[in-house]
Motif scaffolding. Structure first.
Motif, PDB file in Angstrom:
ATOM      1  N   GLU A  99     -12.157   7.170   4.568  1.00 21.03           N
ATOM      2  CA  GLU A  99     -10.746   7.235   4.160  1.00 21.03           C
ATOM      3  C   GLU A  99      -9.854   7.580   5.346  1.00 21.03           C
ATOM      4  O   GLU A  99      -8.789   6.997   5.529  1.00 21.03           O
ATOM      5  CB  GLU A  99     -10.558   8.278   3.046  1.00 21.03           C
ATOM      6  N   ARG A 100     -10.286   8.538   6.141  1.00 24.83           N
ATOM      7  CA  ARG A 100      -9.527   8.963   7.311  1.00 24.83           C
ATOM      8  C   ARG A 100      -9.371   7.808   8.314  1.00 24.83           C
ATOM      9  O   ARG A 100      -8.322   7.620   8.905  1.00 24.83           O
ATOM     10  CB  ARG A 100     -10.259  10.162   7.941  1.00 24.83           C
ATOM     11  N   THR A 101     -10.409   7.033   8.491  1.00 22.06           N
ATOM     12  CA  THR A 101     -10.367   5.899   9.421  1.00 22.06           C
ATOM     13  C   THR A 101      -9.385   4.838   8.925  1.00 22.06           C
ATOM     14  O   THR A 101      -8.602   4.304   9.705  1.00 22.06           O
ATOM     15  CB  THR A 101     -11.781   5.312   9.606  1.00 22.06           C
ATOM     16  N   VAL A 102      -9.418   4.548   7.641  1.00 24.92           N
ATOM     17  CA  VAL A 102      -8.509   3.549   7.078  1.00 24.92           C
ATOM     18  C   VAL A 102      -7.051   4.000   7.220  1.00 24.92           C
ATOM     19  O   VAL A 102      -6.175   3.182   7.507  1.00 24.92           O
ATOM     20  CB  VAL A 102      -8.866   3.252   5.604  1.00 24.92           C
ATOM     21  N   GLU A 103      -6.791   5.290   7.050  1.00 24.33           N
ATOM     22  CA  GLU A 103      -5.421   5.805   7.151  1.00 24.33           C
ATOM     23  C   GLU A 103      -4.768   5.479   8.494  1.00 24.33           C
ATOM     24  O   GLU A 103      -3.573   5.223   8.548  1.00 24.33           O
ATOM     25  CB  GLU A 103      -5.409   7.334   6.986  1.00 24.33           C
ATOM     26  N   GLN A 104      -5.542   5.518   9.553  1.00 21.42           N
ATOM     27  CA  GLN A 104      -4.994   5.272  10.888  1.00 21.42           C
ATOM     28  C   GLN A 104      -5.747   4.143  11.586  1.00 21.42           C
ATOM     29  O   GLN A 104      -5.919   4.150  12.798  1.00 21.42           O
ATOM     30  CB  GLN A 104      -5.046   6.556  11.728  1.00 21.42           C
ATOM     31  N   LEU A 105      -6.143   3.153  10.820  1.00 18.91           N
ATOM     32  CA  LEU A 105      -7.002   2.096  11.339  1.00 18.91           C
ATOM     33  C   LEU A 105      -6.419   1.398  12.563  1.00 18.91           C
ATOM     34  O   LEU A 105      -7.116   1.199  13.558  1.00 18.91           O
ATOM     35  CB  LEU A 105      -7.338   1.080  10.238  1.00 18.91           C
ATOM     36  N   ASP A 106      -5.152   1.033  12.531  1.00 20.67           N
ATOM     37  CA  ASP A 106      -4.586   0.310  13.674  1.00 20.67           C
ATOM     38  C   ASP A 106      -4.517   1.179  14.923  1.00 20.67           C
ATOM     39  O   ASP A 106      -4.772   0.699  16.033  1.00 20.67           O
ATOM     40  CB  ASP A 106      -3.209  -0.249  13.328  1.00 20.67           C
ATOM     41  N   PRO A 154     -20.828   1.729  10.949  1.00 22.56           N
ATOM     42  CA  PRO A 154     -19.944   0.914  10.099  1.00 22.56           C
ATOM     43  C   PRO A 154     -18.494   1.406  10.063  1.00 22.56           C
ATOM     44  O   PRO A 154     -17.613   0.696   9.596  1.00 22.56           O
ATOM     45  CB  PRO A 154     -20.579   1.027   8.705  1.00 22.56           C
ATOM     46  N   LEU A 155     -18.259   2.623  10.553  1.00 23.60           N
ATOM     47  CA  LEU A 155     -16.904   3.174  10.535  1.00 23.60           C
ATOM     48  C   LEU A 155     -16.195   3.035  11.883  1.00 23.60           C
ATOM     49  O   LEU A 155     -15.103   3.571  12.060  1.00 23.60           O
ATOM     50  CB  LEU A 155     -16.946   4.642  10.085  1.00 23.60           C
ATOM     51  N   ALA A 156     -16.786   2.280  12.793  1.00 19.66           N
ATOM     52  CA  ALA A 156     -16.086   1.956  14.042  1.00 19.66           C
ATOM     53  C   ALA A 156     -14.867   1.124  13.671  1.00 19.66           C
ATOM     54  O   ALA A 156     -14.961   0.185  12.865  1.00 19.66           O
ATOM     55  CB  ALA A 156     -17.006   1.181  14.980  1.00 19.66           C
ATOM     56  N   ALA A 157     -13.721   1.469  14.222  1.00 19.50           N
ATOM     57  CA  ALA A 157     -12.476   0.795  13.842  1.00 19.50           C
ATOM     58  C   ALA A 157     -12.547  -0.728  13.978  1.00 19.50           C
ATOM     59  O   ALA A 157     -12.109  -1.432  13.061  1.00 19.50           O
ATOM     60  CB  ALA A 157     -11.301   1.370  14.631  1.00 19.50           C
ATOM     61  N   PRO A 158     -13.093  -1.281  15.081  1.00 21.95           N
ATOM     62  CA  PRO A 158     -13.132  -2.750  15.168  1.00 21.95           C
ATOM     63  C   PRO A 158     -13.967  -3.393  14.052  1.00 21.95           C
ATOM     64  O   PRO A 158     -13.559  -4.394  13.466  1.00 21.95           O
ATOM     65  CB  PRO A 158     -13.760  -3.018  16.539  1.00 21.95           C
ATOM     66  N   ALA A 161     -12.133  -2.840  10.619  1.00 14.61           N
ATOM     67  CA  ALA A 161     -10.972  -3.739  10.515  1.00 14.61           C
ATOM     68  C   ALA A 161     -11.431  -5.172  10.241  1.00 14.61           C
ATOM     69  O   ALA A 161     -10.860  -5.869   9.397  1.00 14.61           O
ATOM     70  CB  ALA A 161     -10.135  -3.677  11.793  1.00 14.61           C
ATOM     71  N   TYR A 162     -12.457  -5.619  10.944  1.00 12.54           N
ATOM     72  CA  TYR A 162     -12.973  -6.967  10.733  1.00 12.54           C
ATOM     73  C   TYR A 162     -13.483  -7.142   9.299  1.00 12.54           C
ATOM     74  O   TYR A 162     -13.130  -8.106   8.608  1.00 12.54           O
ATOM     75  CB  TYR A 162     -14.095  -7.265  11.728  1.00 12.54           C
ATOM     76  N   GLU A 166     -10.910  -9.529   7.593  1.00 13.79           N
ATOM     77  CA  GLU A 166     -11.412 -10.898   7.724  1.00 13.79           C
ATOM     78  C   GLU A 166     -12.427 -11.268   6.643  1.00 13.79           C
ATOM     79  O   GLU A 166     -12.563 -12.431   6.311  1.00 13.79           O
ATOM     80  CB  GLU A 166     -12.046 -11.107   9.109  1.00 13.79           C
ATOM     81  N   CYS A 167     -13.133 -10.269   6.140  1.00 19.23           N
ATOM     82  CA  CYS A 167     -14.190 -10.546   5.164  1.00 19.23           C
ATOM     83  C   CYS A 167     -13.823 -10.097   3.757  1.00 19.23           C
ATOM     84  O   CYS A 167     -14.582 -10.352   2.817  1.00 19.23           O
ATOM     85  CB  CYS A 167     -15.487  -9.860   5.594  1.00 19.23           C
ATOM     86  N   GLY A 168     -12.712  -9.412   3.616  1.00 22.37           N
ATOM     87  CA  GLY A 168     -12.263  -8.978   2.298  1.00 22.37           C
ATOM     88  C   GLY A 168     -13.053  -7.836   1.685  1.00 22.37           C
ATOM     89  O   GLY A 168     -13.043  -7.648   0.478  1.00 22.37           O
ATOM     90  N   VAL A 169     -13.749  -7.074   2.510  1.00 24.27           N
ATOM     91  CA  VAL A 169     -14.530  -5.941   2.017  1.00 24.27           C
ATOM     92  C   VAL A 169     -13.583  -4.765   1.810  1.00 24.27           C
ATOM     93  O   VAL A 169     -12.778  -4.440   2.684  1.00 24.27           O
ATOM     94  CB  VAL A 169     -15.642  -5.575   3.031  1.00 24.27           C
TER      95      VAL A 169
END
Length: 187
Positions: A99-106, A154-158, A161-162, A166-169
Motif C-alpha cells: 500500500e505504501r509503495t502504491v501511494e508514492q509509486l511515481d 515484487p514490490l520494486a517500483a518498476p 508499476a509495470y 501494463e498488465c492490469g494487476v
C-alpha cells in the motif's frame, strides 16, 4: 548529529512544499529542479547542493511517509508492530509496504531507477532486515536473507508499476500473491 540551521530548515520546508505542489499539479514527470527552485524562491544551485538531483529530491519527498511507515513496523501496534506472531507481522508488513509503495509509486519509480543500485540501501535495508528477522523466526533453517529479497522483489517500483499499469494487476492481487509466497514459508 549536526542541527540544521534555521534558514536552511526554512528553505528545505519551502522547497519540499513547492515540489509537492508541482507533483500534485503536474505529476512526477513535471517535476523540474528549475521550477521547484523558482516556486520555492531559492536558487537552482541551492536545490542541487541540498538534494543532488531529481532523484534526491524524490527521496526527500518520500522521506516523511517513509519515516511514518518505519515507525509503524518498528514500534507501532500489532500486527504490523511488535507483539504479533512472526507470520502475522510479516503478512501485515508486506500488505502495508504494498500500500505504501502504491501511494508514492511515481516518486519511488523515479528514485529507484536513478542508478543500477538506487533501490538498495536506506529503506530497503530496513525492510530487508525486518523481514529477514521475521523469516528467521518462522524458519530458522532457511536462508532468511535470500527469502526476504524474494518477498520484496515484487514490490520494486518498476515491476509494480509495470504489473499494475501494463498488465492490469491490482494491488490486492499482488498482496494475495505475496501472502501465498509467505504461506509457503510457514511450517
Amino acid at each position: 548529529m549536526r542541527r540544521e540551521r534555521t534558514d536552511a530548515a526554512r528553505n528545505r520546508a519551502k522547497i519540499l512544499a513547492a515540489a509537492e505542489a508541482i507533483v500534485a499539479a503536474r505529476g512526477v514527470s513535471g517535476l523540474s529542479m528549475a521550477d521547484v527552485a523558482a516556486a520555492a524562491g531559492v536558487g537552482v544551485g541551492t536545490l542541487y547542493r541540498r538534494f543532488g538531483d531529481r532523484s534526491g529530491l524524490a527521496y526527500a519527498l518520500i522521506d516523511r511517509r517513509e519515516r511514518e511507515f518505519q515507525s509503524a513496523f518498528i514500534e507501532g501496534p500489532p500486527p504490523l508492530g511488535p507483539g504479533a506472531e512472526p507470520a502475522a507481522r510479516a503478512r501485515a508488513f508486506l500488505d502495508a509496504l504494498a500500500e505504501r509503495t502504491v501511494e508514492q509509486l511515481d516518486l519511488l519509480l523515479m528514485a529507484e531507477t536513478a542508478g543500477p543500485f538506487a533501490r538498495f540501501g536506506g529503506a530497503y535495508d530496513a525492510y530487508h532486515r525486518h523481514l529477514a528477522m521475521l523469516i528467521a523466526q518462522l524458519r530458522p533453517d532457511a536462508d532468511a536473507a535470500c527469502l526476504a529479497d524474494a518477498l520484496l522483489a515484487p514490490l520494486a517500483a518498476p515491476l509494480l508499476a509495470y504489473r499494475m499499469r501494463e498488465c492490469g494487476v491490482g494491488i490486492e492481487q499482488v498482496k494475495s500473491a505475496l501472502g501465498d509466497l509467505l504461506d509457503g514459508l510457514i511450517p
